[in-house]
Write a protein that holds these residues in place. Structure first.
Motif, PDB file in Angstrom:
ATOM      1  N   VAL A   1      39.763  53.949 -20.894  1.00 41.07           N
ATOM      2  CA  VAL A   1      39.290  55.265 -21.096  1.00 41.07           C
ATOM      3  C   VAL A   1      38.035  55.324 -21.975  1.00 41.07           C
ATOM      4  O   VAL A   1      37.172  55.937 -21.984  1.00 41.07           O
ATOM      5  CB  VAL A   1      40.422  56.265 -21.493  1.00 41.07           C
ATOM      6  CG1 VAL A   1      39.973  57.391 -22.078  1.00 41.07           C
ATOM      7  CG2 VAL A   1      41.242  56.399 -20.476  1.00 41.07           C
ATOM      8  N   GLU A   2      38.419  54.940 -23.636  1.00 41.23           N
ATOM      9  CA  GLU A   2      37.381  55.247 -24.603  1.00 41.23           C
ATOM     10  C   GLU A   2      36.944  56.580 -24.762  1.00 41.23           C
ATOM     11  O   GLU A   2      36.298  57.072 -23.959  1.00 41.23           O
ATOM     12  CB  GLU A   2      36.072  54.310 -24.220  1.00 41.23           C
ATOM     13  CG  GLU A   2      36.619  52.793 -24.033  1.00 41.23           C
ATOM     14  CD  GLU A   2      35.614  51.938 -24.607  1.00 41.23           C
ATOM     15  OE1 GLU A   2      34.743  52.072 -25.357  1.00 41.23           O
ATOM     16  OE2 GLU A   2      35.921  50.559 -24.434  1.00 41.23           O
ATOM     17  N   LEU A   3      37.544  57.424 -25.704  1.00 40.77           N
ATOM     18  CA  LEU A   3      37.224  58.693 -25.978  1.00 40.77           C
ATOM     19  C   LEU A   3      36.800  58.756 -27.188  1.00 40.77           C
ATOM     20  O   LEU A   3      37.341  58.165 -28.366  1.00 40.77           O
ATOM     21  CB  LEU A   3      38.583  59.398 -25.571  1.00 40.77           C
ATOM     22  CG  LEU A   3      38.591  60.856 -26.281  1.00 40.77           C
ATOM     23  CD1 LEU A   3      38.167  61.824 -25.077  1.00 40.77           C
ATOM     24  CD2 LEU A   3      40.218  61.075 -26.530  1.00 40.77           C
ATOM     25  N   LEU A   4      35.713  59.582 -27.820  1.00 40.92           N
ATOM     26  CA  LEU A   4      35.404  59.957 -28.978  1.00 40.92           C
ATOM     27  C   LEU A   4      35.166  61.138 -29.115  1.00 40.92           C
ATOM     28  O   LEU A   4      34.850  61.914 -28.222  1.00 40.92           O
ATOM     29  CB  LEU A   4      34.087  59.182 -29.621  1.00 40.92           C
ATOM     30  CG  LEU A   4      33.361  59.695 -30.665  1.00 40.92           C
ATOM     31  CD1 LEU A   4      34.175  59.238 -31.944  1.00 40.92           C
ATOM     32  CD2 LEU A   4      32.151  59.531 -30.914  1.00 40.92           C
ATOM     33  N   GLN A   5      35.725  62.124 -30.035  1.00 41.73           N
ATOM     34  CA  GLN A   5      35.661  63.568 -30.011  1.00 41.73           C
ATOM     35  C   GLN A   5      35.210  64.123 -31.344  1.00 41.73           C
ATOM     36  O   GLN A   5      34.993  65.297 -31.439  1.00 41.73           O
ATOM     37  CB  GLN A   5      37.201  64.096 -29.915  1.00 41.73           C
ATOM     38  CG  GLN A   5      37.453  63.998 -28.552  1.00 41.73           C
ATOM     39  CD  GLN A   5      38.617  64.878 -28.045  1.00 41.73           C
ATOM     40  OE1 GLN A   5      39.737  65.022 -28.862  1.00 41.73           O
ATOM     41  NE2 GLN A   5      38.734  65.531 -26.910  1.00 41.73           N
ATOM     42  N   SER A   6      34.755  63.421 -32.500  1.00 37.74           N
ATOM     43  CA  SER A   6      34.314  63.797 -33.463  1.00 37.74           C
ATOM     44  C   SER A   6      34.570  65.083 -34.360  1.00 37.74           C
ATOM     45  O   SER A   6      35.639  64.963 -34.918  1.00 37.74           O
ATOM     46  CB  SER A   6      32.502  64.032 -33.250  1.00 37.74           C
ATOM     47  OG  SER A   6      31.872  63.852 -34.701  1.00 37.74           O
ATOM     48  N   GLY A   7      34.061  66.275 -34.346  1.00 41.04           N
ATOM     49  CA  GLY A   7      34.730  67.316 -35.201  1.00 41.04           C
ATOM     50  C   GLY A   7      35.193  68.622 -34.667  1.00 41.04           C
ATOM     51  O   GLY A   7      34.992  69.019 -33.636  1.00 41.04           O
ATOM     52  N   ALA A   8      36.058  69.089 -35.522  1.00 41.29           N
ATOM     53  CA  ALA A   8      36.940  70.349 -35.469  1.00 41.29           C
ATOM     54  C   ALA A   8      38.226  70.235 -34.444  1.00 41.29           C
ATOM     55  O   ALA A   8      38.844  69.537 -35.395  1.00 41.29           O
ATOM     56  CB  ALA A   8      36.075  71.262 -34.546  1.00 41.29           C
ATOM     57  N   ASN A   9      38.614  70.832 -33.565  1.00 38.74           N
ATOM     58  CA  ASN A   9      40.124  70.789 -33.135  1.00 38.74           C
ATOM     59  C   ASN A   9      40.277  69.982 -32.176  1.00 38.74           C
ATOM     60  O   ASN A   9      41.134  70.296 -31.363  1.00 38.74           O
ATOM     61  CB  ASN A   9      40.131  72.344 -32.935  1.00 38.74           C
ATOM     62  CG  ASN A   9      39.792  73.500 -33.705  1.00 38.74           C
ATOM     63  OD1 ASN A   9      40.068  73.130 -35.199  1.00 38.74           O
ATOM     64  ND2 ASN A   9      39.485  74.569 -33.432  1.00 38.74           N
ATOM     65  N   ASN A  10      40.097  68.643 -32.330  1.00 37.14           N
ATOM     66  CA  ASN A  10      40.380  67.670 -31.439  1.00 37.14           C
ATOM     67  C   ASN A  10      41.634  67.706 -30.619  1.00 37.14           C
ATOM     68  O   ASN A  10      42.395  67.945 -31.475  1.00 37.14           O
ATOM     69  CB  ASN A  10      39.876  66.237 -31.858  1.00 37.14           C
ATOM     70  CG  ASN A  10      38.786  66.116 -32.647  1.00 37.14           C
ATOM     71  OD1 ASN A  10      37.845  66.454 -32.196  1.00 37.14           O
ATOM     72  ND2 ASN A  10      39.060  65.630 -33.791  1.00 37.14           N
ATOM     73  N   GLN A  11      41.761  67.365 -29.318  1.00 36.95           N
ATOM     74  CA  GLN A  11      43.085  67.088 -29.013  1.00 36.95           C
ATOM     75  C   GLN A  11      42.774  66.176 -27.825  1.00 36.95           C
ATOM     76  O   GLN A  11      41.425  66.182 -27.435  1.00 36.95           O
ATOM     77  CB  GLN A  11      43.770  68.427 -28.388  1.00 36.95           C
ATOM     78  CG  GLN A  11      44.317  69.018 -29.339  1.00 36.95           C
ATOM     79  CD  GLN A  11      45.159  70.321 -28.666  1.00 36.95           C
ATOM     80  OE1 GLN A  11      44.819  70.584 -27.554  1.00 36.95           O
ATOM     81  NE2 GLN A  11      46.050  70.975 -29.295  1.00 36.95           N
ATOM     82  N   ALA A  12      43.492  65.309 -27.276  1.00 35.64           N
ATOM     83  CA  ALA A  12      43.264  64.409 -25.874  1.00 35.64           C
ATOM     84  C   ALA A  12      44.573  64.138 -25.400  1.00 35.64           C
ATOM     85  O   ALA A  12      45.207  63.655 -25.769  1.00 35.64           O
ATOM     86  CB  ALA A  12      42.766  63.094 -26.516  1.00 35.64           C
ATOM     87  N   PHE A  13      44.751  64.327 -24.246  1.00 36.44           N
ATOM     88  CA  PHE A  13      46.196  63.949 -23.668  1.00 36.44           C
ATOM     89  C   PHE A  13      45.784  62.867 -22.532  1.00 36.44           C
ATOM     90  O   PHE A  13      45.093  63.206 -21.602  1.00 36.44           O
ATOM     91  CB  PHE A  13      46.749  64.974 -23.071  1.00 36.44           C
ATOM     92  CG  PHE A  13      46.705  66.150 -23.897  1.00 36.44           C
ATOM     93  CD1 PHE A  13      45.771  67.317 -23.326  1.00 36.44           C
ATOM     94  CD2 PHE A  13      47.499  66.450 -24.743  1.00 36.44           C
ATOM     95  CE1 PHE A  13      45.647  68.393 -24.167  1.00 36.44           C
ATOM     96  CE2 PHE A  13      47.503  67.654 -25.679  1.00 36.44           C
ATOM     97  CZ  PHE A  13      46.676  68.636 -25.204  1.00 36.44           C
ATOM     98  N   ILE A  14      46.152  61.609 -22.613  1.00 37.22           N
ATOM     99  CA  ILE A  14      45.841  60.262 -21.849  1.00 37.22           C
ATOM    100  C   ILE A  14      46.790  60.025 -21.175  1.00 37.22           C
ATOM    101  O   ILE A  14      47.860  59.575 -21.675  1.00 37.22           O
ATOM    102  CB  ILE A  14      44.896  59.414 -22.524  1.00 37.22           C
ATOM    103  CG1 ILE A  14      43.837  60.129 -23.141  1.00 37.22           C
ATOM    104  CG2 ILE A  14      44.629  58.464 -21.646  1.00 37.22           C
ATOM    105  CD1 ILE A  14      42.904  59.322 -24.078  1.00 37.22           C
ATOM    106  N   THR A  15      46.837  59.753 -19.789  1.00 38.99           N
ATOM    107  CA  THR A  15      47.870  59.068 -19.083  1.00 38.99           C
ATOM    108  C   THR A  15      47.143  58.074 -18.377  1.00 38.99           C
ATOM    109  O   THR A  15      46.216  58.447 -17.632  1.00 38.99           O
ATOM    110  CB  THR A  15      48.633  60.271 -17.907  1.00 38.99           C
ATOM    111  OG1 THR A  15      49.135  61.343 -18.597  1.00 38.99           O
ATOM    112  CG2 THR A  15      49.699  59.303 -17.455  1.00 38.99           C
ATOM    113  N   GLN A  16      47.654  56.818 -18.009  1.00 41.87           N
ATOM    114  CA  GLN A  16      47.040  55.953 -17.340  1.00 41.87           C
ATOM    115  C   GLN A  16      48.088  55.008 -16.553  1.00 41.87           C
ATOM    116  O   GLN A  16      47.925  54.034 -16.370  1.00 41.87           O
ATOM    117  CB  GLN A  16      46.544  54.792 -18.236  1.00 41.87           C
ATOM    118  CG  GLN A  16      44.962  55.338 -18.603  1.00 41.87           C
ATOM    119  CD  GLN A  16      44.144  54.265 -19.111  1.00 41.87           C
ATOM    120  OE1 GLN A  16      44.560  53.646 -19.848  1.00 41.87           O
ATOM    121  NE2 GLN A  16      42.767  54.250 -18.709  1.00 41.87           N
TER     122      GLN A  16
END
Length: 141
Positions: free
Chosen positions: A93-108
């Motif tokens: 995956v490799e995810l970067l989200q930098s600034g503010a209200n980040n969220q990330a839901f990852i299923t693999q």
């Protein structure tokens, strides 16, 4: 909203979108409307999705079913969110989200898995990596 679905031998998608962003950004404003949303789907063979969004109300939903999977996502600023599901084979995956209200839901769900998340700005994440090769790196500030 853009939908990408393919069953070809090689699926490769690179999507870049830049919206209006605060003055400290190096991106030009007025290139796209303030709201950036993306929905991408891919099914079968050597999937790759590489998405870059920069500026204000980011969002992305990505799905890939089987074979080569890879997703790289970079979102940079403001209301970030992402959801990535990659069901089988060589996942990454490799995810970067930098600034503010980040969220990330990852299923693999299965095969060679890897997830590397960096959120660096207002974090939150959730993960289900129901494994085979599994690995995970997380950085949040």
């Amino acid at each position: 909203m853009s939908v990408f679905k393919t069953l070809g031998i090689i699926t490769a998608l690179v999507l870049y979108s830049v919206g209006s962003f605060a003055a400290e950004s190096e991106f030009e404003s007025n290139e796209l409307p303030i709201t950036l949303q993306t929905l991408l789907e891919s099914s079968g063979r050597s999937n790759i999705i590489n998405l870059v969004q920069a500026g204000v109300l980011n969002q992305a939903t990505l799905s890939q079913m089987g074979e080569g999977n890879i997703t790289e996502l970079l979102q940079i600023g403001s209301n970030n969110q992402a959801e990535i599901i990659q069901l089988g084979q060589d996942n990454e995956v490799e995810l970067l989200q930098s600034g503010a209200n980040n969220q990330a839901f990852i299923t693999q769900i299965g095969d060679d898995n890897l997830v590397q998340i960096n959120q660096l700005g207002s974090a939150s994440f959730s993960i289900e990596q129901i494994a085979d090769g599994a690995a995970m790196t997380i950085t949040q500030y």
